[in-house]
Design an enzyme around this catalytic site. Structure first.
Site, mmCIF file in Angstrom:
data_model
loop_
_atom_site.group_PDB
_atom_site.id
_atom_site.type_symbol
_atom_site.label_atom_id
_atom_site.label_comp_id
_atom_site.label_asym_id
_atom_site.label_seq_id
_atom_site.Cartn_x
_atom_site.Cartn_y
_atom_site.Cartn_z
ATOM 1 C CB CYS A 94 3.570 -9.900 -4.737
ATOM 2 S SG CYS A 94 3.630 -10.231 -6.246
ATOM 3 C CG ASP A 134 2.431 16.363 -0.013
ATOM 4 O OD1 ASP A 134 1.459 16.601 0.095
ATOM 5 O OD2 ASP A 134 3.233 15.503 0.612
ATOM 6 C CB CYS A 148 4.968 -5.801 -7.421
ATOM 7 S SG CYS A 148 3.199 -6.100 -7.287
ATOM 8 C CB CYS A 204 4.076 -8.159 -10.839
ATOM 9 S SG CYS A 204 3.915 -9.480 -9.525
ATOM 10 C CB CYS A 259 -1.878 7.920 8.538
ATOM 11 S SG CYS A 259 -1.585 6.628 7.352
ATOM 12 C CE LYS A 273 2.623 18.141 4.793
ATOM 13 N NZ LYS A 273 2.380 16.792 5.122
HETATM 14 ZN ZN LIG Z 1 2.818 -8.661 -7.641
#
Ligand SMILES: [Zn+2]
Length: 277
Positions: free
Chosen positions: A183, A67, A180, A256, A196, A91
């Protein structure tokens, strides 16, 4: 197998870990497996706090923690590995110090800057599993791509408001249908990235998801047969309810899927991506 890998546990180890060694599913063998494991924790926020504390306490032999941020006053409401006197410290360095205080017998490697993709690719072959505890989407997709490429399992956590998510990806090439993170949450350069910091979050929700990431890691390292890979589990802290679903492979996933098929019947998933902490 090297002597070090076969080496038994010390008397101190038996005492320290006695309550998990007495579980038949873990026993000496599981404890030695934990000791011989290396786990990469990316992000030392609220998720990383819980993950770091429980994995160091349980005796995972090597933790690599990354971090680049500093501890801020507004972090302490949920990033419970830190203390007031860690304010303004890096951190990863501050967390390493706390984890060493909890268990001095484990090895902790600190990356005190934002892990770059080339560095991640270098580290990835040393680790048994990657824990994504990061706080932004581009990083999560970068981590996913490297884990898929190197076939390393990825245990992801996320939380915002009263909601938390746990996601498990084996990235196992021998499983044709392994999905994954991409996906589940397809990502493009134009993807709207949530900020955030403009959302509230309840500390115990993020702690709970972090604890579950630690739980799944311990399971994977000691009893991999228990894992329910390619699944997402969403928690609502207000109603105390869980919803779970399998994550189908997107046959057109750019990360993937090596072949593009015409099968586009995959349902758009009902659970939207949420901000990560
Ligand atoms: Zn995937």
């Amino acid at each position: 197998m090297s002597n070090q890998l076969m080496e038994g546990l010390s008397d101190q180890d038996f005492l320290r870990y006695s309550r998990q060694i007495m579980l038949p599913d873990i026993g000496n063998k599981g404890q030695i497996a934990l000791r011989n494991s290396t786990v990469l924790i990316i992000g030392c926020g609220g998720l990383g706090s819980s993950v770091g504390m429980y994995l160091s306490a349980s005796g995972v032999g090597t933790l690599i923690i990354a971090d680049g941020d500093k501890v801020e006053l507004s972090n302490l409401q949920r990033q419970v590995v830190y203390r007031d006197n860690n304010l303004n410290q890096n951190k990863a360095m501050a967390m390493a110090q706390q984890l060493k205080g909890l268990n001095s017998t484990i090895h902790i490697e600190v990356i005190s800057h934002k892990l770059t993709e080339p560095e991640l690719s270098r580290f990835i072959n040393q680790v048994d599993v990657v824990l994504d505890c990061s706080d932004n989407l581009p990083t999560r997709h970068e981590i996913n791509a490297v884990c898929v490429k190197h076939n390393v399992p990825l245990i992801s956590g996320a939380a915002i408001g009263w909601q938390g998510q746990l996601m498990l990806f084996s990235n196992n090439v021998t499983e044709n249908n392994a999905s994954c993170y991409h996906c589940l949450f397809p990502f493009t350069e134009s993807h709207q990235v949530q900020n955030c910091q403009s959302f509230g979050i309840v500390g115990p929700v993020v702690g709970m998801i972090g604890n579950l990431q630690a739980l799944e890691t311990i399971k994977y390292l000691t009893q991999p047969g228990y894992m329910k890979w390619d699944s997402i589990h969403q928690f609502d802290g207000r109603s105390l309810t869980w919803s779970s679903m399998n994550i189908p492979k997107d046959n057109q996933c750019s990360i993937c899927s090596s072949t593009v098929s015409n099968d586009v019947s995959r349902e758009t998933n009902a659970i939207g991506d949420i901000c990560h902490e």
